[in-house]
Scaffold this active site. Structure first.
Site, PDB file in Angstrom:
ATOM      1  N   GLU A  47       0.854  -1.189   0.000  1.00 50.96           N
ATOM      2  CA  GLU A  47       0.000   0.000   0.000  1.00 50.96           C
ATOM      3  C   GLU A  47       0.882   1.228   0.000  1.00 50.96           C
ATOM      4  O   GLU A  47       1.994   1.192   0.536  1.00 50.96           O
ATOM      5  CB  GLU A  47      -0.859   0.038   1.276  1.00 50.96           C
ATOM      6  CG  GLU A  47      -1.948  -0.992   1.325  1.00 50.96           C
ATOM      7  CD  GLU A  47      -2.813  -0.824   2.586  1.00 50.96           C
ATOM      8  OE1 GLU A  47      -2.887   0.278   3.145  1.00 50.96           O
ATOM      9  OE2 GLU A  47      -3.395  -1.837   3.000  1.00 50.96           O
ATOM     10  N   LYS A  67       2.340   4.485   1.438  1.00 50.14           N
ATOM     11  CA  LYS A  67       2.449   4.933   2.834  1.00 50.14           C
ATOM     12  C   LYS A  67       2.308   6.451   2.857  1.00 50.14           C
ATOM     13  O   LYS A  67       3.163   7.174   2.356  1.00 50.14           O
ATOM     14  CB  LYS A  67       3.788   4.507   3.435  1.00 50.14           C
ATOM     15  CG  LYS A  67       3.918   4.886   4.907  1.00 50.14           C
ATOM     16  CD  LYS A  67       5.171   4.287   5.513  1.00 50.14           C
ATOM     17  CE  LYS A  67       5.213   4.428   7.026  1.00 50.14           C
ATOM     18  NZ  LYS A  67       5.128   5.800   7.499  1.00 50.14           N
ATOM     19  N   ARG A 118      -2.407   9.593  11.808  1.00 54.79           N
ATOM     20  CA  ARG A 118      -3.212   8.371  11.833  1.00 54.79           C
ATOM     21  C   ARG A 118      -4.526   8.639  12.564  1.00 54.79           C
ATOM     22  O   ARG A 118      -4.528   9.248  13.632  1.00 54.79           O
ATOM     23  CB  ARG A 118      -2.451   7.275  12.556  1.00 54.79           C
ATOM     24  CG  ARG A 118      -3.195   5.965  12.551  1.00 54.79           C
ATOM     25  CD  ARG A 118      -2.238   4.873  12.748  1.00 54.79           C
ATOM     26  NE  ARG A 118      -2.804   3.564  12.694  1.00 54.79           N
ATOM     27  CZ  ARG A 118      -2.049   2.482  12.692  1.00 54.79           C
ATOM     28  NH1 ARG A 118      -0.743   2.585  12.723  1.00 54.79           N
ATOM     29  NH2 ARG A 118      -2.599   1.297  12.642  1.00 54.79           N
ATOM     30  N   ARG A 129      -3.272   8.470  17.203  1.00 57.14           N
ATOM     31  CA  ARG A 129      -2.447   7.332  17.603  1.00 57.14           C
ATOM     32  C   ARG A 129      -2.154   7.359  19.106  1.00 57.14           C
ATOM     33  O   ARG A 129      -1.892   6.335  19.709  1.00 57.14           O
ATOM     34  CB  ARG A 129      -1.163   7.421  16.786  1.00 57.14           C
ATOM     35  CG  ARG A 129      -0.213   6.325  16.996  1.00 57.14           C
ATOM     36  CD  ARG A 129       0.625   6.206  15.741  1.00 57.14           C
ATOM     37  NE  ARG A 129       1.988   5.899  16.076  1.00 57.14           N
ATOM     38  CZ  ARG A 129       2.956   5.802  15.190  1.00 57.14           C
ATOM     39  NH1 ARG A 129       2.730   6.036  13.919  1.00 57.14           N
ATOM     40  NH2 ARG A 129       4.160   5.498  15.555  1.00 57.14           N
ATOM     41  N   GLU A 181      -5.076   7.243   7.272  1.00 50.74           N
ATOM     42  CA  GLU A 181      -4.115   8.325   7.486  1.00 50.74           C
ATOM     43  C   GLU A 181      -4.738   9.595   6.937  1.00 50.74           C
ATOM     44  O   GLU A 181      -5.218   9.616   5.798  1.00 50.74           O
ATOM     45  CB  GLU A 181      -2.816   7.983   6.739  1.00 50.74           C
ATOM     46  CG  GLU A 181      -1.673   8.901   7.023  1.00 50.74           C
ATOM     47  CD  GLU A 181      -0.886   8.522   8.291  1.00 50.74           C
ATOM     48  OE1 GLU A 181      -1.307   7.623   9.035  1.00 50.74           O
ATOM     49  OE2 GLU A 181       0.138   9.179   8.538  1.00 50.74           O
ATOM     50  N   LYS A 201       7.377  -1.482   6.786  1.00 48.38           N
ATOM     51  CA  LYS A 201       7.453  -0.232   6.031  1.00 48.38           C
ATOM     52  C   LYS A 201       8.751  -0.169   5.253  1.00 48.38           C
ATOM     53  O   LYS A 201       9.773  -0.721   5.663  1.00 48.38           O
ATOM     54  CB  LYS A 201       7.288   0.967   6.964  1.00 48.38           C
ATOM     55  CG  LYS A 201       8.256   1.040   8.094  1.00 48.38           C
ATOM     56  CD  LYS A 201       7.874   2.156   9.066  1.00 48.38           C
ATOM     57  CE  LYS A 201       8.731   2.020  10.312  1.00 48.38           C
ATOM     58  NZ  LYS A 201       8.473   2.988  11.334  1.00 48.38           N
TER      59      LYS A 201
HETATM   60  P1  AMP Z   1       5.965   5.054  11.299  1.00 46.53           P
HETATM   61  O1  AMP Z   1       5.280   6.225  11.945  1.00 46.53           O
HETATM   62  O2  AMP Z   1       7.098   5.446  10.425  1.00 46.53           O
HETATM   63  O3  AMP Z   1       6.295   3.944  12.294  1.00 46.53           O
HETATM   64  O4  AMP Z   1       4.911   4.379  10.288  1.00 46.53           O
HETATM   65  C1  AMP Z   1       3.683   3.855  10.696  1.00 46.53           C
HETATM   66  C2  AMP Z   1       2.577   4.830  10.347  1.00 46.53           C
HETATM   67  O5  AMP Z   1       2.401   4.944   8.948  1.00 46.53           O
HETATM   68  C3  AMP Z   1       1.227   4.392  10.817  1.00 46.53           C
HETATM   69  O6  AMP Z   1       1.035   4.703  12.182  1.00 46.53           O
HETATM   70  C4  AMP Z   1       0.281   5.169   9.933  1.00 46.53           C
HETATM   71  O7  AMP Z   1      -0.015   6.398  10.571  1.00 46.53           O
HETATM   72  C5  AMP Z   1       1.113   5.481   8.698  1.00 46.53           C
HETATM   73  N1  AMP Z   1       0.574   4.954   7.436  1.00 46.53           N
HETATM   74  C6  AMP Z   1       0.502   5.644   6.280  1.00 46.53           C
HETATM   75  N2  AMP Z   1      -0.009   4.910   5.296  1.00 46.53           N
HETATM   76  C7  AMP Z   1      -0.311   3.697   5.811  1.00 46.53           C
HETATM   77  C8  AMP Z   1      -0.858   2.498   5.285  1.00 46.53           C
HETATM   78  N3  AMP Z   1      -1.214   2.398   4.017  1.00 46.53           N
HETATM   79  N4  AMP Z   1      -0.991   1.451   6.145  1.00 46.53           N
HETATM   80  C9  AMP Z   1      -0.631   1.532   7.434  1.00 46.53           C
HETATM   81  N5  AMP Z   1      -0.088   2.643   7.994  1.00 46.53           N
HETATM   82  C10 AMP Z   1       0.072   3.715   7.195  1.00 46.53           C
END
Ligand code: AMP
Length: 666
Positions: A316, A318, A323, A342, A372, A503
């Site tokens: 998907e 990102k 969030r 979050r 998001e 990710k």
């Molecule tokens: P990180 O903050 O770098 O740990 O990345 C996780 C965050 O990416 C999640 O908490 C979401 O807010 C965001 N996010 C953005 N797009 C997506 C997606 N398609 N699926 C899941 N999380 C996503």
């Protein structure tokens, strides 16, 4: 339970720096409370009256406290204020002022935990014309009946400055010890069998349910010859103690799972003490109560991701935004819709536009969905920088203007609950299909006027397809991709970071520029152009194993003048008073100012290297060395959306270090 018992426990907790000793104090405290008191003790200890997501504010203005203290002691207001400035803490000030009060007034009535809690509830709901007078009266009455030490903690609690450094996981530990059966019987059993002075006291103390006797016994009996113990007897004790420890951990795991879907420890503790652990299985995912978010691990290539996920993954885009977990219930034709961040804060009022769009598009009776929220250009539908969204925070009056100038789009990516069914235990593809089915009119891709869309997703089985999908994500302005496992077991793991989501961001592709989210734990005075502000900050990663913050670099570059002005204000309330304990921080460097871990900053570094000065992953990859970030630079992004426990972990730093080595040696 008397409030003095709580205050004395707080004062002992403050003097502790190890998590286990804090847990023991908490166990001791909770074991003396009945069900409703346990709930109140936990809420007060967390500094709240209701679970955080209900948004009940407890704070009173410090000036009101000053006036109450004046009424009780007749000490002039300017002297009270002077004391606060001198002591640098409302608690110590109130304690000092109350000490001057005439000893034990005839009319004083002891403070109980319940009385304090109920009064704080009354204070929090009073609004309107006469509310200040009523609040003043309630505070003065409580202060009148307080001893100095009670005044210290009451003042801190009311002004929202009670920072005991007790993490939710420590409370869960204490609850797990309190609910596990077998402490008394093990103490009796071993008491009859073990006749050795090194062990006798710990065996007796098992009844207290504290952690210390268990850990002591384990240590002693694991090294029998060192402690002069008979090998066979030590082996028997060790086995029994370990089996009790396993029971505790399995209860703990159960409680953590509950907490992840119902993050209200006050409620859990009360139910636990009144109805027992079995009754907790009736706690279910419920619309209106936020779940803790699932998070992903990271990897540095599509190849690694596909390997890890067994050859197939749903990729998907990102999106870089905020969030949002949306809870929707339709009752008698009326919507009850709530949005949570979050951090589990209620942020519904910031997004009336998204709310309207969701309510218009949902074909069902209730749901919990996640997405998001990203700012979009109203003309082109292009994604805009994440920072713009934070401008909506706390806005009440300009919201209409903001909605027009910076429209947002909630990009949905998960469905955790639908029409009365908990979907957290269902695999990813089923949840995705439920999401699409519940919002049939919502499509992938941005339409500027729509306010809601679906994350762009492709099922991928080859590296080449994955790479081209990644490139397309970057082209539309996303920060990378999120790979999601499609395996049968690809459930929604509330509250945990696991390998079911991985990710993969733009930054990972250059060997030396991963972004990290690090926690500020200290500051150094500035000189020259930075005189009067901070010259550098001491940054830490979160060590999940020990629940502590471990230092990894000194951060001085990347700050512009606006940041330099903002940072001291953000950190002001977090300063640890001189000589105070630096709880949950492990550091070999002493900064000019110690700070309680709270603020998270995004940091770019050139490389991760070994350093004897930093405690992050100390001794784990190399004896005598920890991991540090080389040439750290602030990216300009304050991660207000992350709590300190959501920062980059020491464990992540270790895998990034290893991945980096792989790239270099490839
Ligand atoms: P990180 O903050 O770098 O740990 O990345 C996780 C965050 O990416 C999640 O908490 C979401 O807010 C965001 N996010 C953005 N797009 C997506 C997606 N398609 N699926 C899941 N999380 C996503």
């Amino acid at each position: 339970m008397l409030y003095s018992e709580l205050s004395e426990a707080y004062s002992r907790i403050e003097a502790q720096s190890s998590r286990l000793s804090m847990t023991d104090e908490l166990i001791d405290l909770l074991s003396r409370a009945n069900g409703p008191e346990r709930e109140m003790v936990i809420r007060l200890t967390k500094g709240e009256l209701r679970p955080g997501y209900e948004g009940v504010e407890l704070g009173i203005a410090e000036k009101l406290l000053d006036r109450a203290l004046y009424q009780v002691t007749l000490m002039p207001l300017d002297r009270i204020e002077e004391k606060r400035l001198l002591l640098g803490d409302v608690g110590l000030m109130a304690e000092d002022v109350i000490r001057t009060k005439k000893q034990a007034s005839l009319f004083s009535e002891p403070l109980t935990v319940e009385r304090v809690f109920r009064n704080l509830e009354r204070i929090s709901i009073k609004e309107g014309k006469d509310s200040q007078d009523l609040k003043l009266k309630i505070i003065a009455e409580m202060m009148h009946d307080s001893s100095p030490i009670e005044a210290r903690y009451l003042a801190r609690t009311m002004c929202q400055k009670l920072r005991l450094g007790i993490a939710d996981m420590t409370i869960i530990d204490a609850l797990a010890y309190l609910t596990t059966d077998g402490f008394e019987s093990l103490s009796d059993e071993l008491g009859a069998l073990v006749k050795h002075e090194r062990l006798e006291k710990d065996v007796r103390d098992l009844r207290s349910r504290r952690t210390a006797p268990i850990y002591d016994l384990e240590e002693l009996t694991s090294h029998p010859s060192k402690h002069g113990l008979d090998k066979a007897m030590a082996g028997m004790v060790l086995e029994r103690v370990r089996s009790l420890k396993e029971k505790i951990s399995s209860n703990r795991e159960f409680l953590v799972r509950l907490y992840n879907v119902h993050p209200d420890l006050g409620h859990i503790a009360r139910k636990l003490s009144e109805e027992g652990i079995e009754a907790l299985s009736t706690i279910k995912v419920t619309p209106g109560i936020p779940l803790r978010s699932m998070l992903g691990e990271r990897l540095r290539s599509i190849k690694d991701i596909l390997e890890k996920m067994g050859g197939e993954a749903a990729l998907e885009y990102k999106y870089d935004g905020l969030r949002v977990q949306a809870h929707m219930v339709k009752e008698d034709g009326k919507w009850r819709t709530k949005f949570f961040s979050r951090q589990l804060e209620d942020i519904t009022s910031q997004f009336p536009d998204v709310r309207k769009a969701l309510e218009g598009a949902f074909e069902g009776k209730d749901c919990i969905i996640e997405g998001e929220c990203v700012p979009v250009d109203p003309d082109t539908g292009e994604l805009l920088p994440f920072q713009l969204i934070s401008q909506r925070r706390g806005r009440k009056y300009d919201l209409d203007r903001m909605m027009k100038e910076v429209p947002v789009n909630l990009v949905l990516f998960d469905c955790l609950y639908l029409n009365g069914c908990d979907l957290t235990g269902s695999p990813y593809l089923k949840r995705r299909a439920s999401l699409e089915g519940a919002f049939p009119s919502i499509k992938e891709g941005m339409i500027p006027s729509a306010s809601v869309s679906l994350s762009v997703m492709r099922l991928v089985r080859s590296e080449a397809d994955g790479e081209s999908f990644f490139e397309s994500a970057l082209e539309v302005g996303c920060e990378g991709i999120m790979a999601k496992s499609t395996a049968v077991g690809s459930i929604y793991q509330a509250g945990s970071r696991g390998w079911l989501w991985i990710k993969y961001k733009k930054d990972y592709r250059s060997e030396i520029s991963d972004t990290l989210d690090l926690v500020v734990v200290g500051a150094f005075h500035g000189t020259g152009r930075r005189k009067g502000t901070y010259g550098a900050l001491l940054m830490a990663a979160y060590d999940t194993a020990s629940d502590t913050f471990v230092t990894t670099c000194k951060l001085g570059s990347g700050f512009n003048d606006e940041h330099l002005r903002q940072v001291p204000i953000m950190l002001e309330d977090l300063v640890v008073p001189k000589g105070g304990a630096w709880r949950r921080v492990r550091s070999r460097i002493e900064p000019d100012i110690r700070l309680n871990p709270k603020v998270v900053l995004e940091v770019l570094g050139s490389e991760i290297t070994f350093s004897p000065l930093h405690t992050c992953s100390m001794d784990r990859l190399k004896p005598g060395a920890g991991l540090s970030v080389r040439f750290p630079r602030f990216t300009g992004r304050f991660r207000n959306d992350k709590g300190p426990e959501q920062a980059t972990t020491a464990q992540e730093m270790e895998s990034m270090y290893s991945a980096q080595r792989r790239t270099v040696s490839d």
